[in-house]
Design an enzyme around this catalytic site. Structure first.
Site, mmCIF file in Angstrom:
data_model
loop_
_atom_site.group_PDB
_atom_site.id
_atom_site.type_symbol
_atom_site.label_atom_id
_atom_site.label_comp_id
_atom_site.label_asym_id
_atom_site.label_seq_id
_atom_site.Cartn_x
_atom_site.Cartn_y
_atom_site.Cartn_z
ATOM 1 N N TYR A 69 7.264 -5.441 -2.110
ATOM 2 C CA TYR A 69 8.194 -4.617 -2.773
ATOM 3 C C TYR A 69 8.846 -3.519 -1.712
ATOM 4 O O TYR A 69 10.217 -3.405 -1.857
ATOM 5 C CB TYR A 69 7.347 -3.738 -3.726
ATOM 6 C CG TYR A 69 7.993 -2.375 -4.332
ATOM 7 C CD1 TYR A 69 9.238 -2.615 -4.945
ATOM 8 C CD2 TYR A 69 7.723 -1.171 -3.890
ATOM 9 C CE1 TYR A 69 9.597 -1.458 -5.643
ATOM 10 C CE2 TYR A 69 8.359 0.000 -4.238
ATOM 11 C CZ TYR A 69 9.413 -0.156 -5.101
ATOM 12 O OH TYR A 69 9.832 0.948 -5.553
ATOM 13 N N LYS A 71 12.988 -3.293 -0.507
ATOM 14 C CA LYS A 71 13.568 -1.650 -0.733
ATOM 15 C C LYS A 71 13.968 -1.385 0.762
ATOM 16 O O LYS A 71 15.056 -1.003 0.784
ATOM 17 C CB LYS A 71 12.460 -0.810 -1.257
ATOM 18 C CG LYS A 71 12.185 -0.718 -2.578
ATOM 19 C CD LYS A 71 13.414 -0.655 -3.518
ATOM 20 C CE LYS A 71 13.938 0.547 -3.780
ATOM 21 N NZ LYS A 71 15.156 0.703 -4.678
#
Length: 268
Positions: free
Chosen positions: A118, A122
Site C-alpha cells: 500500500y 501511494k
C-alpha cells in the site's frame, strides 16, 4: 471536480464544495483510466481533487495490480492531464510512505522507504504526480476517520458492543485525522486558488490536527467518549498489546509521526 465521491474526505468536502461535480467509480473508474480521462475532457476543470484511493492495506498485498493502478498509475495520468491543461491538482497521500522506525517526526524531506505494498503504491502516485510537472498540492495524512465509511472508531465501537475483551496495539504511533479537518483545509485552498490568493506554493505538505498517540490511546478515548454519551457497551477490558502479538498480512509502521511545522500556518 472531485474524484472518489464516496470516500471519507470527499464526503466531508461535499459539504463545502456544493457546486462542484463529484465523481465515483461508476463514472470515473480508476481501474479503467480511459473513463477518468474522458471525465476530465468532458468537464475541463481548472482544479482537480483526487480523493480516490485503494485503502485496504492488507488486501493490497494480494491485489497488487489493482492497488498500484488506483494509487499510482491513474493519479499519474491525471497529473499529466493537469499539466497539459494548466489545471491544479490536489492529491492525498499517506504516512505509510515512510519505513516507520525510530521515534522522531518525519518531515516532507525525510527519505521514503515503504514497508508494505500500500505504501509503495501511494509513493508511486506521489512520484508520478511530481514527475508530471503539474501544479500539484500533495497532502500526506494519517489514520483518517469520520462519521462516514469504514474507520477505526467505528470498528472499535462495533467490537465494544459485541465483545467483553479487546486487544489493541500500543506500539504504533501516529495522529488520528478527522476527514472534516482535511476538507476544511482543502476547501480553503480551493477558494484561495480561485481568487489567485494563495500563500503556499504547490508542493508536498504534511497535515496533522491532533496530538501523537498510539492506536491503544485512540481506542481508550473512543471508549471513554462512548460511555460518556451513554452507549451500551459490552466491553469490560481494553488491553494494550504489541504489533508482534497482532500479526497482519501487511506490516505496519511503528512510527507514523508526521512533522507539520512547515505548513501549519499556511493551511490551518
Amino acid at each position: 471536480m472531485v474524484f472518489g465521491k464516496n470516500g471519507q474526505v470527499a464526503t466531508a468536502l461535499s459539504h463545502h464544495l456544493t457546486e462542484t461535480p463529484f465523481l465515483g467509480s461508476d463514472t470515473a473508474n480508476f481501474l479503467e483510466p480511459l473513463s477518468v480521462l474522458k471525465s476530465l475532457e468532458l468537464i475541463k476543470p481548472k482544479i482537480v481533487i483526487n480523493a480516490s484511493a485503494y485503502t485496504a492495506v492488507d488486501k493490497a498485498e494480494s491485489e497488487r495490480d489493482a492497488a498500484m493502478q488506483i494509487n499510482g498509475t491513474t493519479p499519474g495520468l491525471i497529473a499529466n492531464w493537469c499539466k497539459e491543461n494548466d489545471a491544479y491538482l490536489i492529491h492525498y497521500s499517506t504516512d505509510y510512505v515512510f519505513q516507520g522506525d525510530g521515534d522522531h517526526s518525519w518531515t516532507e524531506d525525510s527519505p521514503t522507504n515503504p514497508i508494505n505494498w500500500y505504501g509503495t503504491t501511494k509513493l508511486q502516485g506521489e512520484n508520478a504526480i511530481r514527475e508530471s510537472g503539474c501544479k500539484a498540492y500533495i497532502f500526506r495524512i494519517s489514520w483518517v476517520y469520520s462519521p462516514w465509511g469504514n474507520n477505526f472508531p467505528k470498528t472499535i465501537l462495533r467490537l465494544a458492543k459485541e465483545r467483553e475483551n479487546l486487544n489493541i496495539v500500543n506500539d504504533q504511533w501516529g495522529a488520528p485525522t478527522d476527514a472534516r479537518d482535511v476538507a476544511k483545509v482543502t476547501a480553503n485552498l480551493v477558494k484561495n486558488l480561485t481568487k489567485n490568493n494563495v500563500s503556499a506554493a504547490p508542493g508536498l505538505y504534511h497535515l496533522r490536527f491532533e496530538d501523537f498517540q498510539t492506536w491503544y490511546d485512540f481506542a481508550v478515548r473512543i471508549i471513554e467518549q462512548a460511555r460518556a454519551k451513554g452507549e451500551g457497551l459490552t466491553l469490560k477490558s481494553l488491553n494494550p498489546i504489541s504489533s508482534e502479538q497482532f500479526p497482519t498480512p501487511a506490516k505496519r509502521p511503528k512510527n507514523s509521526r508526521l512533522d507539520t511545522k512547515h505548513p501549519k500556518n499556511l493551511f490551518t
